[in-house]
Design a protein around this motif. Structure first.
Motif, PDB file in Angstrom:
ATOM      1  N   SER A  32      50.372  36.720  55.384  1.00 15.93           N
ATOM      2  CA  SER A  32      49.766  36.211  54.580  1.00 15.93           C
ATOM      3  C   SER A  32      49.995  34.764  55.055  1.00 15.93           C
ATOM      4  CB  SER A  32      50.105  36.332  52.562  1.00 15.93           C
ATOM      5  OG  SER A  32      51.499  36.072  53.057  1.00 15.93           O
ATOM      6  N   CYS A  33      50.400  34.445  55.988  1.00 15.39           N
ATOM      7  CA  CYS A  33      51.307  33.526  56.271  1.00 15.39           C
ATOM      8  C   CYS A  33      50.973  33.228  58.503  1.00 15.39           C
ATOM      9  CB  CYS A  33      52.579  32.865  55.829  1.00 15.39           C
ATOM     10  SG  CYS A  33      52.893  32.904  54.359  1.00 15.39           S
ATOM     11  N   LEU A  50      56.058  28.111  57.715  1.00 19.33           N
ATOM     12  CA  LEU A  50      55.968  28.193  55.831  1.00 19.33           C
ATOM     13  C   LEU A  50      56.517  27.507  55.246  1.00 19.33           C
ATOM     14  CD1 LEU A  50      57.953  31.580  56.155  1.00 19.33           C
ATOM     15  CD2 LEU A  50      55.623  31.471  55.623  1.00 19.33           C
ATOM     16  N   ILE A  51      57.734  26.135  56.166  1.00 17.63           N
ATOM     17  CA  ILE A  51      58.173  25.261  55.251  1.00 17.63           C
ATOM     18  C   ILE A  51      56.537  24.277  55.754  1.00 17.63           C
ATOM     19  CG2 ILE A  51      59.588  22.415  55.204  1.00 17.63           C
ATOM     20  CD1 ILE A  51      61.758  24.789  56.526  1.00 17.63           C
ATOM     21  N   ALA A  52      56.600  23.760  56.599  1.00 15.29           N
ATOM     22  CA  ALA A  52      55.020  22.913  56.594  1.00 15.29           C
ATOM     23  C   ALA A  52      53.723  23.396  56.264  1.00 15.29           C
ATOM     24  CB  ALA A  52      54.472  22.779  58.414  1.00 15.29           C
ATOM     25  N   THR A  53      53.292  24.723  55.739  1.00 13.98           N
ATOM     26  CA  THR A  53      52.387  25.222  55.098  1.00 13.98           C
ATOM     27  C   THR A  53      53.047  25.206  53.489  1.00 13.98           C
ATOM     28  OG1 THR A  53      52.880  27.268  55.605  1.00 13.98           O
ATOM     29  CG2 THR A  53      51.521  25.832  56.533  1.00 13.98           C
ATOM     30  N   ASN A  54      53.313  24.683  52.842  1.00 10.43           N
ATOM     31  CA  ASN A  54      54.669  24.527  51.269  1.00 10.43           C
ATOM     32  C   ASN A  54      54.045  26.035  50.959  1.00 10.43           C
ATOM     33  OD1 ASN A  54      54.900  22.491  48.861  1.00 10.43           O
ATOM     34  ND2 ASN A  54      53.178  23.686  48.491  1.00 10.43           N
ATOM     35  N   CYS A  55      55.080  26.629  51.688  1.00 13.89           N
ATOM     36  CA  CYS A  55      55.354  27.870  51.679  1.00 13.89           C
ATOM     37  C   CYS A  55      56.732  27.966  51.876  1.00 13.89           C
ATOM     38  CB  CYS A  55      54.961  29.409  52.008  1.00 13.89           C
ATOM     39  SG  CYS A  55      52.088  28.380  51.990  1.00 13.89           S
ATOM     40  N   ALA A  56      57.617  26.797  51.480  1.00 18.83           N
ATOM     41  CA  ALA A  56      59.096  27.224  51.727  1.00 18.83           C
ATOM     42  C   ALA A  56      59.881  28.494  51.534  1.00 18.83           C
ATOM     43  CB  ALA A  56      59.581  25.531  51.895  1.00 18.83           C
ATOM     44  N   HIS A  57      59.550  28.156  50.129  1.00 20.24           N
ATOM     45  CA  HIS A  57      59.988  29.496  49.079  1.00 20.24           C
ATOM     46  C   HIS A  57      60.156  30.607  49.465  1.00 20.24           C
ATOM     47  CE1 HIS A  57      55.806  29.217  48.384  1.00 20.24           C
ATOM     48  NE2 HIS A  57      56.327  30.620  47.411  1.00 20.24           N
ATOM     49  N   LEU A  58      59.093  30.949  50.742  1.00 16.14           N
ATOM     50  CA  LEU A  58      58.886  32.134  51.613  1.00 16.14           C
ATOM     51  C   LEU A  58      60.034  32.609  52.580  1.00 16.14           C
ATOM     52  CD1 LEU A  58      55.528  32.805  51.460  1.00 16.14           C
ATOM     53  CD2 LEU A  58      57.059  33.828  50.450  1.00 16.14           C
ATOM     54  N   ILE A  59      60.969  31.247  52.767  1.00 18.84           N
ATOM     55  CA  ILE A  59      62.139  31.736  53.869  1.00 18.84           C
ATOM     56  C   ILE A  59      62.946  32.475  53.513  1.00 18.84           C
ATOM     57  CG2 ILE A  59      61.252  29.403  54.610  1.00 18.84           C
ATOM     58  CD1 ILE A  59      63.988  28.173  54.082  1.00 18.84           C
ATOM     59  N   TYR A 160      53.378  25.634  44.200  1.00 19.71           N
ATOM     60  CA  TYR A 160      53.513  27.059  44.878  1.00 19.71           C
ATOM     61  C   TYR A 160      52.736  27.080  45.650  1.00 19.71           C
ATOM     62  CZ  TYR A 160      52.054  29.221  40.935  1.00 19.71           C
ATOM     63  OH  TYR A 160      51.140  29.353  39.417  1.00 19.71           O
ATOM     64  N   LEU A 161      51.732  26.537  45.539  1.00 18.51           N
ATOM     65  CA  LEU A 161      50.001  26.981  45.543  1.00 18.51           C
ATOM     66  C   LEU A 161      50.532  26.422  47.970  1.00 18.51           C
ATOM     67  CD1 LEU A 161      48.468  26.057  43.139  1.00 18.51           C
ATOM     68  CD2 LEU A 161      47.778  27.720  43.692  1.00 18.51           C
ATOM     69  N   PRO A 162      49.691  27.739  48.560  1.00 17.27           N
ATOM     70  CA  PRO A 162      49.896  26.966  50.063  1.00 17.27           C
ATOM     71  C   PRO A 162      49.263  26.416  50.028  1.00 17.27           C
ATOM     72  CG  PRO A 162      49.128  29.078  49.340  1.00 17.27           C
ATOM     73  CD  PRO A 162      49.098  28.692  48.489  1.00 17.27           C
ATOM     74  N   SER A 163      49.320  25.452  51.242  1.00 15.87           N
ATOM     75  CA  SER A 163      48.289  24.500  51.972  1.00 15.87           C
ATOM     76  C   SER A 163      48.341  24.606  54.093  1.00 15.87           C
ATOM     77  CB  SER A 163      49.323  22.961  51.757  1.00 15.87           C
ATOM     78  OG  SER A 163      48.546  21.449  52.302  1.00 15.87           O
ATOM     79  N   PRO A 164      47.158  25.402  54.250  1.00 21.94           N
ATOM     80  CA  PRO A 164      47.153  25.339  55.101  1.00 21.94           C
ATOM     81  C   PRO A 164      46.671  24.597  56.247  1.00 21.94           C
ATOM     82  CG  PRO A 164      44.827  26.535  53.517  1.00 21.94           C
ATOM     83  CD  PRO A 164      45.990  24.964  53.270  1.00 21.94           C
ATOM     84  N   ALA A 165      47.696  25.165  57.539  1.00 18.41           N
ATOM     85  CA  ALA A 165      47.559  24.687  58.781  1.00 18.41           C
ATOM     86  C   ALA A 165      46.327  23.958  59.792  1.00 18.41           C
ATOM     87  CB  ALA A 165      48.714  25.112  59.982  1.00 18.41           C
ATOM     88  N   SER A 166      46.966  23.001  60.687  1.00 23.01           N
ATOM     89  CA  SER A 166      45.134  23.271  61.434  1.00 23.01           C
ATOM     90  C   SER A 166      44.977  24.035  61.675  1.00 23.01           C
ATOM     91  CB  SER A 166      45.467  21.607  62.585  1.00 23.01           C
ATOM     92  OG  SER A 166      45.656  23.049  63.226  1.00 23.01           O
ATOM     93  N   ASP A 167      42.890  23.831  61.437  1.00 26.10           N
ATOM     94  CA  ASP A 167      42.197  25.310  61.700  1.00 26.10           C
ATOM     95  C   ASP A 167      42.790  26.124  63.090  1.00 26.10           C
ATOM     96  OD1 ASP A 167      41.252  24.954  58.606  1.00 26.10           O
ATOM     97  OD2 ASP A 167      39.612  24.319  60.007  1.00 26.10           O
ATOM     98  N   ASN A 168      42.198  25.030  64.169  1.00 26.41           N
ATOM     99  CA  ASN A 168      42.374  25.617  65.246  1.00 26.41           C
ATOM    100  C   ASN A 168      43.984  26.549  65.239  1.00 26.41           C
ATOM    101  OD1 ASN A 168      44.514  23.499  65.920  1.00 26.41           O
ATOM    102  ND2 ASN A 168      44.102  23.318  67.448  1.00 26.41           N
ATOM    103  N   MET A 169      45.469  26.846  64.388  1.00 24.37           N
ATOM    104  CA  MET A 169      46.517  27.780  64.206  1.00 24.37           C
ATOM    105  C   MET A 169      46.042  28.825  63.728  1.00 24.37           C
ATOM    106  SD  MET A 169      49.788  24.817  62.916  1.00 24.37           S
ATOM    107  CE  MET A 169      51.005  26.513  63.986  1.00 24.37           C
ATOM    108  N   TYR A 170      44.989  28.865  62.815  1.00 26.87           N
ATOM    109  CA  TYR A 170      44.538  30.653  62.831  1.00 26.87           C
ATOM    110  C   TYR A 170      43.466  30.565  63.977  1.00 26.87           C
ATOM    111  CZ  TYR A 170      47.225  29.299  58.628  1.00 26.87           C
ATOM    112  OH  TYR A 170      47.755  28.380  57.461  1.00 26.87           O
ATOM    113  N   TRP A 171      42.748  30.399  64.753  1.00 29.71           N
ATOM    114  CA  TRP A 171      41.893  30.978  65.939  1.00 29.71           C
ATOM    115  C   TRP A 171      42.033  31.643  66.805  1.00 29.71           C
ATOM    116  CZ3 TRP A 171      36.873  31.847  64.585  1.00 29.71           C
ATOM    117  CH2 TRP A 171      36.032  31.804  65.443  1.00 29.71           C
ATOM    118  N   PHE A 172      42.016  33.015  66.379  1.00 34.96           N
ATOM    119  CA  PHE A 172      42.422  33.239  67.942  1.00 34.96           C
ATOM    120  C   PHE A 172      40.700  33.836  68.676  1.00 34.96           C
ATOM    121  CE2 PHE A 172      41.638  37.444  69.747  1.00 34.96           C
ATOM    122  CZ  PHE A 172      43.426  38.131  70.501  1.00 34.96           C
TER     123      PHE A 172
END
Length: 352
Positions: A32-33, A50-59, A160-172
């Motif tokens: 999911s991340c 995880l920290i950078a995408t506002n999901c620090a709690h998931l560490i 706790y709502l996630p904030s996506p990183a830049s789109d190119n970080m998700y592009w395969f």
């Protein structure tokens, strides 16, 4: 003696070192991340990401594992209290990927050892250790946590709502084609991203512009129906969906027990038209080839929207608890200048 044993047996197998439930939790975090990794067909989830995408709690699920592995490595090599964790991450290699270590001029101990994944997705928890405190991962993570400290205050609504990183970080990318990881994982589970309104969705002249829709409010569609819940972005929707598949047996049991008190699932859906599905530049056939749909089997329950509704509440409770724990741990981390797992019982005693 431990050092000699390590030299004679370079691979140590610790059976049942992690519980199945903890492995599934790590799988949930990764699926999911994760973002694209450092080499072709590799996806990664690092603590800093995880920290950078506002999901620090998931560490937090990583912390007791890091400590147990570090203690075991120190015991094995006879270097108690000498090691620092240099890197912690979940790495997955997919079909066609070469698995191994790169040679690094700055770290000569990393040699090139490659072997290939024949099918599906192989997920590995990876840790690097060092005796050099300059490479201590915790110092870097603490700096990131401190920079974003305002987001970790529990009194903030839906912090706790996630904030996506830049789109190119998700592009395969693969042979002049490709797919967005977020779209691919949703598609392989049988869903699609849809507009939050009945405004006609068209393909943008720019692929980058259309991918930006994934950072806006959206809904999940399945077949000719759309889940009425609005998600703040694609990562929010993906986390809830992955949580549903992680917790499906528990959610199904809870749903059966409260079936008489729940509203009909018809109230949770809207009718879907072809114009409501977001038109995104994702090659779904490539995604199925790379990721392997076999690893995304349906849970052993009959799908209904009530189950997904229960997953929304369950995911919020799960995230809220981790955020509360993170907020409680932060003062101890700051005072000790290191990140470690704090037993809730010990934490309560300290507060009293």
């Amino acid at each position: 003696m431990a050092a000699m044993a390590a030299a004679d047996h370079p691979r140590i197998l610790l059976h049942r070192f992690l519980s199945l439930e903890l492995c599934k939790e790590l799988e949930f975090v990764h699926r999911s991340c994760c973002s694209v990794g450092y080499r072709p067909s590799v996806f990664s989830t690092t603590l800093s990401h995880l920290i950078a995408t506002n999901c620090a709690h998931l560490i937090l699920p990583f912390l007791p594992i890091r400590e147990r592995i570090k203690e075991k490595v120190e015991e094995l090599f006879g270097c108690e209290f000498e090691l620092f964790v240099e890197f912690t991450g979940l790495i997955s290699w997919c079909r066609g990927a070469c698995i191994g270590w790169h040679h690094d001029d700055n770290r000569p101990y990393l040699k090139q050892r490659d072997f290939a994944v024949m099918d599906g997705e192989r997920l590995t928890l990876t840790l690097w250790f060092t005796r050099n405190s300059a490479h201590d991962e915790d110092a870097k993570l603490m700096a990131l946590l401190s920079q974003a400290a305002e987001n970790y205050k529990f009194d903030k609504r839906e912090c706790y709502l996630p904030s996506p990183a830049s789109d190119n970080m998700y592009w395969f990318s693969h042979d002049q084609s490709g797919f967005d990881i977020r779209c691919a994982r949703v598609h392989l589970l049988g869903y699609s991203f849809c507009s939050t309104s009945d405004v006609k969705c068209t393909t943008s002249a720019s692929s980058n512009d259309s991918l930006e829709l994934l950072n806006e409010p959206l809904r999940l569609g399945r077949g000719d129906e759309i889940f009425v819940k609005e998600f703040v972005n694609s990562l929010h929707a993906l986390q809830v969906l992955q949580f549903y598949y992680w917790k499906a047996p528990e959610l199904e049991k809870s749903r059966r027990e409260t079936a008489g008190d729940m509203e009909s699932s018809r109230s949770s859906i809207l009718r879907k038209s072809s114009d409501m599905e977001l038109k995104l530049p994702c090659n779904h056939e490539l995604a199925e080839t790379i990721l392997g749909a076999i690893y995304y089997k349906e849970p052993e329950t009959i799908f209904d929207w009530d189950g997904l509704s229960a997953a929304v509440a369950g995911w919020e409770n799960y995230s809220t608890k981790l955020r509360r724990d993170l907020s409680s741990f932060m003062p101890y981390w700051l005072s000790n200048e290191t990140i470690f797992y704090v037993n809730p019982l010990e934490l309560q005693i300290c507060k009293e």
